[in-house]
Scaffold this motif. Sequence first.
Motif, PDB file in Angstrom:
ATOM      1  N   GLU A   1      55.578 -25.867  56.419  1.00 20.15           N
ATOM      2  CA  GLU A   1      56.436 -25.717  55.248  1.00 20.15           C
ATOM      3  C   GLU A   1      57.881 -25.421  55.641  1.00 20.15           C
ATOM      4  O   GLU A   1      58.811 -25.958  55.040  1.00 20.15           O
TER       5      GLU A   1
ATOM      6  N   SER B   1      60.976 -27.858  54.779  1.00 18.59           N
ATOM      7  CA  SER B   1      62.088 -27.313  54.002  1.00 18.59           C
ATOM      8  C   SER B   1      63.420 -27.580  54.700  1.00 18.59           C
ATOM      9  O   SER B   1      64.403 -27.990  54.067  1.00 18.59           O
ATOM     10  N   TRP B   2      63.461 -27.358  56.013  1.00 20.96           N
ATOM     11  CA  TRP B   2      64.679 -27.601  56.783  1.00 20.96           C
ATOM     12  C   TRP B   2      65.049 -29.083  56.770  1.00 20.96           C
ATOM     13  O   TRP B   2      66.206 -29.439  56.578  1.00 20.96           O
TER      14      TRP B   2
ATOM     15  N   ALA C   1      64.297 -31.272  54.515  1.00 18.48           N
ATOM     16  CA  ALA C   1      64.748 -31.623  53.164  1.00 18.48           C
ATOM     17  C   ALA C   1      66.186 -31.165  52.947  1.00 18.48           C
ATOM     18  O   ALA C   1      67.017 -31.909  52.402  1.00 18.48           O
ATOM     19  N   LYS C   2      66.491 -29.945  53.366  1.00 16.76           N
ATOM     20  CA  LYS C   2      67.847 -29.391  53.206  1.00 16.76           C
ATOM     21  C   LYS C   2      68.885 -30.254  53.911  1.00 16.76           C
ATOM     22  O   LYS C   2      69.994 -30.441  53.412  1.00 16.76           O
ATOM     23  N   GLN C   3      68.517 -30.814  55.057  1.00 12.76           N
ATOM     24  CA  GLN C   3      69.441 -31.628  55.851  1.00 12.76           C
ATOM     25  C   GLN C   3      69.307 -33.127  55.573  1.00 12.76           C
ATOM     26  O   GLN C   3      70.025 -33.922  56.164  1.00 12.76           O
ATOM     27  N   ALA C   4      68.359 -33.517  54.705  1.00 16.87           N
ATOM     28  CA  ALA C   4      68.082 -34.923  54.381  1.00 16.87           C
ATOM     29  C   ALA C   4      67.805 -35.741  55.649  1.00 16.87           C
ATOM     30  O   ALA C   4      68.348 -36.821  55.851  1.00 16.87           O
TER      31      ALA C   4
ATOM     32  N   GLY D   1      64.684 -36.627  54.243  1.00 18.66           N
ATOM     33  CA  GLY D   1      64.238 -35.313  53.808  1.00 18.66           C
ATOM     34  C   GLY D   1      62.972 -35.290  52.976  1.00 18.66           C
ATOM     35  O   GLY D   1      62.496 -34.232  52.595  1.00 18.66           O
TER      36      GLY D   1
END
Length: 122
Positions: free
Chosen positions: A56, A60-61, A63-66, A119
């Motif tokens: 997870e 999450s990381w 996704a944050k950075q795409a 992401g």
Amino acid sequence: MASSGFFRGFREATDMLYPCRCTSSRGSNINTEPTEIWVFHGAGARFVGGVFGNREAGLSWAAKQALTGVLTCYPLNEGAYDWALRSGAFTPKRPEHREAHFIGGFTSASMDHVHVEDGIPQ
């Protein structure tokens, strides 16, 4: 960028052949010591982009950075090559399969992993 569908089809095929093998982040390992680590390797990158204690956090990381790449679960204190031999996921067939260059860069599709595009887990 829209998903090409390649990662999705690949994931479905490998999930059927190699079910999830990482357990401690899912609560089925009663040992409190971590036994695995999640590593993000960006598409086309030469080096690892991030290391995480659970799936997870890595997703999450990403996704944050795409980011686009693969988040893979690796066993702690054991090389991927050794893990694959021990678990039966890989059998060396050629002499070069026992050489340092091959072993040092080895990874296996049978390790629990998720492909990420822009992401988004595929």
